[in-house]
Design an enzyme around this catalytic site. Structure first.
Site, short mmCIF file in Angstrom:
data_model
loop_
_atom_site.label_atom_id
_atom_site.label_comp_id
_atom_site.label_asym_id
_atom_site.label_seq_id
_atom_site.Cartn_x
_atom_site.Cartn_y
_atom_site.Cartn_z
N SER A 70 0.82 -1.32 0.04
CA SER A 70 -0.14 -0.08 -0.18
C SER A 70 1.01 1.24 0.05
O SER A 70 2.07 1.04 0.45
CB SER A 70 -0.81 0.09 1.31
OG SER A 70 -1.84 1.07 1.18
N ASP A 71 0.10 2.42 -0.32
CA ASP A 71 0.95 3.72 -0.35
C ASP A 71 -0.02 4.80 -0.46
O ASP A 71 -1.11 4.62 -0.85
CB ASP A 71 1.77 3.87 -1.64
CG ASP A 71 2.67 5.14 -1.50
OD1 ASP A 71 3.74 4.88 -0.88
OD2 ASP A 71 2.45 6.03 -2.09
N THR A 72 0.33 5.84 0.41
CA THR A 72 -0.61 6.92 0.71
C THR A 72 -0.01 8.20 0.42
O THR A 72 1.21 8.44 0.67
CB THR A 72 -1.29 6.85 1.99
OG1 THR A 72 -1.82 5.55 2.67
CG2 THR A 72 -1.96 8.26 2.58
#
Length: 194
Positions: free
Chosen positions: A77-79
């Site tokens: 995941s990445d934000t």
């Protein structure tokens, strides 16, 4: 059939050391292990905007895991925080964190989180957007938050589940958990389909 039953013989691996992502994935009732992947998270700021950034980085993290076995399911995941046509990732020091939070003060911004699910057979990447409106924050409030919560591991230099979220968030349109770093509602649906 419930997701926990469906995935009971699957080796789920969360490729993240984020305590928030671990907490959110555990909240879905899944058993999983965690690993840390060191990848170069730079990207072309002219080529990628908004969720394109997080989709690119999430997929890059998934591809970086090379030891995948037949019953493995990798989740990466990445934000990022997007405001004034600019991506705010993690702050590297106190002043950078201050500058980021100051940019968010009194404005609406978007939080984009992308997730990649990968097995030996297939891979899927999806994204979610949450719009967050911050109240006007004083310098004293910003520095109090930075000095007491050290938000240097968070996109946009803030954690919505921390003090600043309690006093600073005026409005939110979308998933709270997405702002924390994992859109659990979408992840659940994608895992059911996967």
């Amino acid at each position: 059939m419930l997701l926990t039953e469906k995935l009971k013989d699957t080796n789920i691996i969360l490729a993240s050391q984020s305590p928030r992502r671990k907490e959110l994935l555990a909240g879905l009732g899944l058993q999983f292990s965690t690993i840390s992947l060191n990848i170069d998270e730079t990207f072309d700021r002219n080529e990628f905007k908004k969720e394109q950034i997080t989709e690119y980085l999430s997929a890059k993290k998934a591809k970086a895991y090379t030891d995948i076995q037949s019953n493995d399911l990798i989740i990466t995941s990445d934000t990022t925080v997007w405001v004034d046509d600019e991506s705010l990732e993690k702050a590297s020091n106190r002043e950078e964190a201050y500058e980021m939070i100051k940019k968010l003060s009194g404005k609406r911004h978007s939080v984009y989180t992308s997730v990649t699910i990968r097995s030996l057979e297939k891979e899927v990447t999806f994204s979610d957007e949450t719009q967050v409106t911050f109240a006007d924050l004083t310098d004293d409030e910003i520095y109090f938050y930075i000095d007491n919560y050290k938000p240097f591991d968070k996109a946009g230099a803030y954690g919505v589940q921390e003090w600043i979220g309690y006093i600073g968030v005026d409005n939110m349109n979308g998933s709270y958990f997405n702002v924390m770093g994992l859109p659990t509602h979408k992840l659940y649906k994608e895992l059911v389909k996967f």
